[in-house]
Write an enzyme that holds these catalytic residues in place. Sequence first.
Site, PDB file in Angstrom:
ATOM      1  N   LYS A   1      -6.426  10.154   0.171  1.00 58.63           N
ATOM      2  CA  LYS A   1      -6.384   8.832   0.781  1.00 58.63           C
ATOM      3  C   LYS A   1      -7.475   7.993   0.128  1.00 58.63           C
ATOM      4  CE  LYS A   1      -6.273   6.669   5.373  1.00 58.63           C
ATOM      5  NZ  LYS A   1      -6.417   6.914   6.831  1.00 58.63           N
TER       6      LYS A   1
ATOM      7  N   SER B   1     -14.203   0.184   9.445  1.00 60.63           N
ATOM      8  CA  SER B   1     -13.316   0.397   8.303  1.00 60.63           C
ATOM      9  C   SER B   1     -13.809  -0.334   7.060  1.00 60.63           C
ATOM     10  CB  SER B   1     -11.907  -0.078   8.655  1.00 60.63           C
ATOM     11  OG  SER B   1     -11.078  -0.075   7.502  1.00 60.63           O
ATOM     12  N   ALA B   2     -13.636   0.316   5.920  1.00 60.79           N
ATOM     13  CA  ALA B   2     -13.967  -0.324   4.644  1.00 60.79           C
ATOM     14  C   ALA B   2     -13.075  -1.531   4.368  1.00 60.79           C
ATOM     15  CB  ALA B   2     -13.834   0.687   3.508  1.00 60.79           C
ATOM     16  N   ASP B   3     -11.948  -1.625   5.076  1.00 64.21           N
ATOM     17  CA  ASP B   3     -11.055  -2.775   4.886  1.00 64.21           C
ATOM     18  C   ASP B   3     -11.785  -4.087   5.145  1.00 64.21           C
ATOM     19  OD1 ASP B   3      -9.168  -0.791   4.584  1.00 64.21           O
ATOM     20  OD2 ASP B   3      -8.065  -1.250   6.427  1.00 64.21           O
TER      21      ASP B   3
ATOM     22  N   VAL C   1      -5.673  -0.094   2.675  1.00 63.02           N
ATOM     23  CA  VAL C   1      -5.762  -1.545   2.528  1.00 63.02           C
ATOM     24  C   VAL C   1      -6.847  -1.899   1.507  1.00 63.02           C
ATOM     25  CG1 VAL C   1      -6.437  -3.689   3.697  1.00 63.02           C
ATOM     26  CG2 VAL C   1      -4.827  -2.116   4.795  1.00 63.02           C
TER      27      VAL C   1
ATOM     28  N   LYS D   1      -5.171  -3.074  13.712  1.00 67.52           N
ATOM     29  CA  LYS D   1      -4.444  -2.121  14.552  1.00 67.52           C
ATOM     30  C   LYS D   1      -4.986  -2.176  15.985  1.00 67.52           C
ATOM     31  CE  LYS D   1      -3.447   0.992  10.685  1.00 67.52           C
ATOM     32  NZ  LYS D   1      -4.154   0.243   9.611  1.00 67.52           N
TER      33      LYS D   1
ATOM     34  N   GLU E   1       0.836  -1.206   0.000  1.00 69.11           N
ATOM     35  CA  GLU E   1       0.000   0.000   0.000  1.00 69.11           C
ATOM     36  C   GLU E   1       0.871   1.255   0.000  1.00 69.11           C
ATOM     37  OE1 GLU E   1      -1.409   1.629   3.780  1.00 69.11           O
ATOM     38  OE2 GLU E   1      -1.316  -0.421   4.549  1.00 69.11           O
TER      39      GLU E   1
ATOM     40  N   ASP F   1     -18.626   2.840  13.349  1.00 68.90           N
ATOM     41  CA  ASP F   1     -17.468   3.334  12.589  1.00 68.90           C
ATOM     42  C   ASP F   1     -16.616   2.124  12.237  1.00 68.90           C
ATOM     43  OD1 ASP F   1     -15.344   4.628  11.480  1.00 68.90           O
ATOM     44  OD2 ASP F   1     -14.952   5.963  13.178  1.00 68.90           O
TER      45      ASP F   1
END
Length: 310
Positions: free
Chosen positions: A89, A141-143, A109, A160, A25, A139
């Site tokens: 981003k 993440s789109a990951d 990612v 993380k 990435e 909330d």
Amino acid sequence: MDQLLHFSPLIEQTLADGGAVVALESTVITHGLPYPQNVETALAMEAAVASGGAVPATIAILGGKATIGLSHDEIEYLGQLAGGDRVRKCSRRDLPIALACGEDGATTVAGTMILAALAHIELFATGGIGGVHRGHPFDISADLRELGQTPVTVVSSGAKSILDLPATREVLETEGVTIVGYGVDELPAFFARSCGLPVDVRLDDPRAVAALIQARRRLGLNSGTLIAVPAPDEACMEPDEAEEAAARAAREADEAGIHGPASTPWLLRRVVELTEGRSMTANSALLQNNGRVAAQIAVSLSHIERSTRS
């Protein structure tokens, strides 16, 4: 190759020959670390992939072009733009904007997974994936969604540690993502070796992982695979220390009203401060280790595919 993608000559030739390539990435360059540490880290990760026997392909959007395999000069260019808003981003929603508007974009990612899949690159190495934010269960993440719908194998040290790891694990299960513990029975917690959560299966060598990837492909599944690799022992933090720093940083972010896309970079910087740099040392070590592991898996997969065709 699809004209949407712009390949470096080395990457294009390696893919045409059925060789081993590992995607990397670019947000770590523009949104993760300050200059020049960002460039040093990106080049060190590329070197780690090469040491594992594969060709590194750092992915980004440059002037509206989806570029597969950045040159050192291009990495340096992005590195010098870090810390501002001159580089978009790029997750799934942002990729068409950057392409249509001729922008520079650093892939997350999720963004890297999409472009790697289009480029037919199976292995992708990163530090930690995104997940469900602490205290903010909506909330997400789109990951995580990308892992559920894009057939790429992501090698990381789990999610993380600033995130809600049990909730993140639940979402991955809902999305049908196979979580492989690489030499471990529990999910790594980024800076720490374990967070106490189970993986779906433990595999101990690159060939076993390559066989699982091949099985997923034969089934025609469109989900990705997460290979969870703990940070090297000498760089790991104690679980209690990592958790305390992550929890405090999350509380401070809430108090300061920091949320959305800005939260992860802020939280990671704050954890570095709270751990007096130990988290940055662990981050650098795990990034390079993940690059080597991903390369070894990519080489094994390449060997299996070549033997199957012959």
